[in-house]
Each structure stands twice: as structure tokens, then as C-alpha cells.
Design a protein around this motif. Structure first.
Motif, PDB file in Angstrom:
ATOM      1  N   LYS A 195      33.591 -55.134 -23.444  1.00  0.00           N
ATOM      2  CA  LYS A 195      34.124 -54.591 -24.618  1.00  0.00           C
ATOM      3  C   LYS A 195      35.639 -54.276 -24.641  1.00  0.00           C
ATOM      4  N   GLY A 196      36.294 -54.029 -25.780  1.00  0.00           N
ATOM      5  CA  GLY A 196      37.667 -54.047 -25.763  1.00  0.00           C
ATOM      6  C   GLY A 196      38.285 -52.432 -25.859  1.00  0.00           C
ATOM      7  N   GLY A 197      39.527 -52.332 -25.729  1.00  0.00           N
ATOM      8  CA  GLY A 197      40.202 -51.109 -25.721  1.00  0.00           C
ATOM      9  C   GLY A 197      40.843 -50.779 -27.146  1.00  0.00           C
ATOM     10  N   ALA A 198      41.048 -49.342 -27.365  1.00  0.00           N
ATOM     11  CA  ALA A 198      41.570 -49.124 -28.613  1.00  0.00           C
ATOM     12  C   ALA A 198      42.913 -49.377 -28.484  1.00  0.00           C
ATOM     13  N   GLY A 199      43.635 -49.449 -29.822  1.00  0.00           N
ATOM     14  CA  GLY A 199      45.237 -49.505 -30.150  1.00  0.00           C
ATOM     15  C   GLY A 199      45.632 -47.975 -29.500  1.00  0.00           C
ATOM     16  N   ILE A 200      45.185 -47.147 -29.879  1.00  0.00           N
ATOM     17  CA  ILE A 200      45.663 -45.802 -29.435  1.00  0.00           C
ATOM     18  C   ILE A 200      44.323 -44.980 -29.046  1.00  0.00           C
ATOM     19  N   GLY A 201      44.320 -44.639 -28.004  1.00  0.00           N
ATOM     20  CA  GLY A 201      43.213 -44.015 -27.423  1.00  0.00           C
ATOM     21  C   GLY A 201      42.496 -44.352 -26.175  1.00  0.00           C
ATOM     22  N   GLY A 202      41.114 -44.594 -26.148  1.00  0.00           N
ATOM     23  CA  GLY A 202      40.533 -45.069 -25.161  1.00  0.00           C
ATOM     24  C   GLY A 202      40.303 -46.292 -24.562  1.00  0.00           C
ATOM     25  N   GLY A 209      32.131 -45.782 -22.823  1.00  0.00           N
ATOM     26  CA  GLY A 209      33.363 -45.490 -23.580  1.00  0.00           C
ATOM     27  C   GLY A 209      34.481 -44.642 -23.170  1.00  0.00           C
ATOM     28  N   GLY A 210      35.806 -45.233 -22.991  1.00  0.00           N
ATOM     29  CA  GLY A 210      36.843 -44.262 -22.949  1.00  0.00           C
ATOM     30  C   GLY A 210      37.317 -43.231 -23.601  1.00  0.00           C
ATOM     31  N   GLY A 211      37.211 -41.959 -23.475  1.00  0.00           N
ATOM     32  CA  GLY A 211      37.485 -41.161 -24.650  1.00  0.00           C
ATOM     33  C   GLY A 211      38.984 -41.250 -25.231  1.00  0.00           C
ATOM     34  N   GLY A 212      38.630 -40.900 -26.530  1.00  0.00           N
ATOM     35  CA  GLY A 212      39.890 -41.001 -27.670  1.00  0.00           C
ATOM     36  C   GLY A 212      39.903 -40.014 -28.590  1.00  0.00           C
ATOM     37  N   ARG A 213      39.764 -38.844 -28.089  1.00  0.00           N
ATOM     38  CA  ARG A 213      39.977 -37.676 -28.910  1.00  0.00           C
ATOM     39  C   ARG A 213      41.299 -37.152 -29.109  1.00  0.00           C
ATOM     40  N   TYR A 214      41.490 -36.254 -30.062  1.00  0.00           N
ATOM     41  CA  TYR A 214      42.712 -35.205 -30.102  1.00  0.00           C
ATOM     42  C   TYR A 214      43.827 -36.197 -30.160  1.00  0.00           C
ATOM     43  N   ASN A 223      51.087 -48.979 -36.416  1.00  0.00           N
ATOM     44  CA  ASN A 223      50.047 -50.213 -36.663  1.00  0.00           C
ATOM     45  C   ASN A 223      49.382 -50.282 -35.411  1.00  0.00           C
ATOM     46  N   ALA A 224      47.922 -49.765 -35.504  1.00  0.00           N
ATOM     47  CA  ALA A 224      47.026 -49.653 -34.185  1.00  0.00           C
ATOM     48  C   ALA A 224      45.736 -50.335 -34.476  1.00  0.00           C
ATOM     49  N   THR A 225      45.881 -51.393 -33.433  1.00  0.00           N
ATOM     50  CA  THR A 225      44.738 -52.372 -33.655  1.00  0.00           C
ATOM     51  C   THR A 225      43.557 -52.288 -32.298  1.00  0.00           C
ATOM     52  N   GLY A 226      42.553 -51.981 -32.553  1.00  0.00           N
ATOM     53  CA  GLY A 226      41.424 -52.069 -31.246  1.00  0.00           C
ATOM     54  C   GLY A 226      40.899 -53.495 -31.221  1.00  0.00           C
ATOM     55  N   ASN A 227      40.545 -53.749 -30.038  1.00  0.00           N
ATOM     56  CA  ASN A 227      40.027 -54.986 -29.769  1.00  0.00           C
ATOM     57  C   ASN A 227      38.578 -54.983 -29.135  1.00  0.00           C
ATOM     58  N   GLY A 228      37.735 -56.079 -29.482  1.00  0.00           N
ATOM     59  CA  GLY A 228      36.499 -56.284 -29.032  1.00  0.00           C
ATOM     60  C   GLY A 228      35.586 -55.070 -29.320  1.00  0.00           C
ATOM     61  N   GLY A 229      35.871 -54.614 -30.737  1.00  0.00           N
ATOM     62  CA  GLY A 229      34.909 -53.735 -31.485  1.00  0.00           C
ATOM     63  C   GLY A 229      35.460 -52.224 -31.145  1.00  0.00           C
ATOM     64  N   ALA A 230      36.610 -51.909 -30.400  1.00  0.00           N
ATOM     65  CA  ALA A 230      37.077 -50.781 -30.355  1.00  0.00           C
ATOM     66  C   ALA A 230      38.192 -50.165 -31.458  1.00  0.00           C
ATOM     67  N   ALA A 231      38.151 -48.910 -31.613  1.00  0.00           N
ATOM     68  CA  ALA A 231      38.703 -48.248 -32.755  1.00  0.00           C
ATOM     69  C   ALA A 231      40.275 -48.556 -32.735  1.00  0.00           C
ATOM     70  N   GLY A 232      40.949 -48.739 -33.804  1.00  0.00           N
ATOM     71  CA  GLY A 232      42.311 -48.794 -33.906  1.00  0.00           C
ATOM     72  C   GLY A 232      42.909 -47.457 -33.164  1.00  0.00           C
ATOM     73  N   ILE A 233      42.591 -46.274 -33.793  1.00  0.00           N
ATOM     74  CA  ILE A 233      42.838 -45.123 -33.162  1.00  0.00           C
ATOM     75  C   ILE A 233      41.581 -44.313 -32.832  1.00  0.00           C
ATOM     76  N   GLY A 234      41.371 -44.045 -31.370  1.00  0.00           N
ATOM     77  CA  GLY A 234      40.030 -43.330 -31.194  1.00  0.00           C
ATOM     78  C   GLY A 234      39.455 -43.729 -30.012  1.00  0.00           C
ATOM     79  N   PHE A 235      38.370 -44.153 -29.739  1.00  0.00           N
ATOM     80  CA  PHE A 235      37.613 -44.417 -28.679  1.00  0.00           C
ATOM     81  C   PHE A 235      37.656 -45.902 -28.313  1.00  0.00           C
ATOM     82  N   GLY A 236      37.477 -46.175 -27.057  1.00  0.00           N
ATOM     83  CA  GLY A 236      37.469 -47.451 -26.807  1.00  0.00           C
ATOM     84  C   GLY A 236      35.935 -47.866 -26.847  1.00  0.00           C
ATOM     85  N   TYR A 237      35.584 -49.321 -26.928  1.00  0.00           N
ATOM     86  CA  TYR A 237      34.413 -49.620 -27.347  1.00  0.00           C
ATOM     87  C   TYR A 237      33.181 -49.473 -26.140  1.00  0.00           C
ATOM     88  N   TYR A 238      32.093 -49.309 -26.388  1.00  0.00           N
ATOM     89  CA  TYR A 238      31.104 -49.242 -25.280  1.00  0.00           C
ATOM     90  C   TYR A 238      29.591 -49.499 -25.872  1.00  0.00           C
TER      91      TYR A 238
END
Length: 238
Positions: A195-202, A209-214, A223-238
Motif C-alpha cells: 500500500k502507499g503513503g499519504a501526501g501529508i500524514g502517515g 496503517g501509519g497514523g495520520g491524526r492531528y 496540494n497533497a496526494t496520497g498514493n496506493g489508496g492512501a489519503a491526501g491528508i491523513g492515514f497511510g493505506y493499510y
């Protein structure tokens, strides 16, 4: 490099410029010798006191470490002037790496002041390493990152690292953005991270999934873009 009131050392055995005490520093390439980039030297902040560093037209690539590592107890402010490039070309390290995980702050802004977009930084993580933030090599989350200005491009490494935040498997939380022009892209999946990582976050984590809170956005153009199903801003995908 120049300093107003701090101290530093440079070691020829590992080619590291160590910032060892609090103070105000300016770091640039030695253009008087025709040096505009390096694939050998790197920077490491180890001061227990607060440090302000203005970086001017740096171009550093490292294949076995982070080109700019913050591993200290003091708060670190990085001011951007000119065009700066920090690239980790190997595995497991971040472009601009915050190894210390306690409440000390990494702040990034323009040398012309908060809210300005002058001064650029492109930070690219190696495989499993964030563009700005954590690294898989150090086995740590990346918290307390503040951005006030500058034009910033942060690219997470393949393996699912965040653009700004956590490396693969680890989180990026307590990230505050007040200004600047920011483009953050999470790293794509790899054979070790499906799975992919968040633009900003986990960063990604096959086990949860890597935490992407707060993550707090108060200003700037983002301009925040997640990869592999991850959030643009928030958690990495799991």
C-alpha cells in the motif's frame, strides 16, 4: 557556512557537518570553489538548544543516510533561501529527516518571513523514507512539524512513505501548516509495502496503517496526494 553565535564541527571520516549548539547559522554550497552540489557531505543537527538554520541553494544527495538529519532536543527552524534540493537516493532515510520524536519542533519557513513563498525546497525520501519527516531506518514516528512559508515539494519514497510525515510503517502526526506553497506526494507501493503513503500524514503499514491524526491547516496553498489508496491528508493505506 557562517554562524552568528553557534558552534559546529565537520568530520572528514564521515563527511558530516554537525550543528552542536544553539544559535543562528547559514549554510550554502562553496561556490567559490565551483561546488554547486554534493553526493558526499551531509548535515546533522545534534544541539540540545534551539537552532535556526538558513539554507541557501543547497543541493545534497546521499545514498546511505539522510542529507539533512535533525536528531536533537532543541527546536529547529529551517529558513529557505534560493533553490534547495535534499535527496535520499538509497533506502530507509528521509530527505529532510526528523529523527527525534519528542515534542521538539521542526519549523520550515521562507527566509523572507512567515507567509512568504520565496525560498524553495524539494525534499525526496529514499525507499521507505518520507520527503520531510520520518525514516524507516530510525524506527520512529515523525511528529511536530510546522510549516510557515516557502515553496516546498516533498516526495515520499517508494514503499509507502508519506510526502510530509511518517516513513513506511510509521505515523506522522501533529503537523501544522500556516502558510507557503506546498506540494506533498506519498510514495507508491513496493514489494515490501503493498500500500502507499499519504501526501501529508502517515506512511503505509500492512499491519494497520501509519497514523495520520492531528494535522492542522491554517493557511497556505496545499496540494497533497496520497498514493496506493492512501489519503491526501491523513492515514497511510493499510
Amino acid at each position: 557556512m557562517t554562524t552568528d553565535d553557534g558552534s559546529y564541527t565537520y568530520t572528514d571520516d564521515d563527511y558530516v557537518l554537525y550543528i552542536t549548539s544553539g544559535g543562528t547559522y547559514t549554510i550554502t554550497m562553496n561556490t567559490t570553489l565551483g561546488i554547486t552540489s554534493t553526493e558526499r557531505d551531509r548535515i546533522k543537527v545534534t544541539s540540545d538548544d534551539d537552532v535556526t538554520i538558513t539554507i541557501v541553494d543547497l543541493d545534497i544527495t546521499c545514498d546511505s543516510a539522510s542529507p539533512f538529519e535533525i536528531d536533537c532536543d532543541g527546536d529547529v527552524t529551517v529558513k529557505l533561501k534560493g533553490t534547495n534540493t535534499l535527496t535520499s537516493s538509497g533506502s530507509d532515510y528521509a530527505g529532510l529527516q526528523k529523527t527525534s520524536v519528542d515534542t521538539n519542533k521542526l519549523s520550515i519557513t521562507s527566509a523572507d518571513g512567515d507567509g512568504e513563498t520565496t525560498g524553495a525546497l524539494t525534499a525526496t525520501g529514499g525507499t521507505n523514507g518520507a520527503g520531510i519527516g520520518g525514516s524507516y531506518a530510525m524506527k520512529s514516528n515523525a511528529h511536530y512539524i510546522y510549516i510557515y512559508g516557502g515553496t516546498i515539494t516533498a516526495n515520499g519514497g517508494s514503499g509507502g512513505a508519506a510526502g510530509i510525515g511518517g516513513g513506511y510503517y510509521y505515523g506522522g502526526e501533529f503537523i501544522y501548516i500556516y502558510g507557503g506553497n506546498i506540494t506533498a506526494t506519498g510514495g507508491a507501493a513496493s514489494p515490501t509495502a503493498s500500500k502507499g503513503g499519504a501526501g501529508i500524514g502517515g506512511g503505509s503499514d500492512r499491519n494497520g496503517g501509519g497514523g495520520g491524526r492531528y494535522i492542522y491547516i491554517y493557511g497556505g496553498t496545499i496540494n497533497a496526494t496520497g498514493n496506493g489508496g492512501a489519503a491526501g491528508i491523513g492515514f497511510g493505506y493499510y
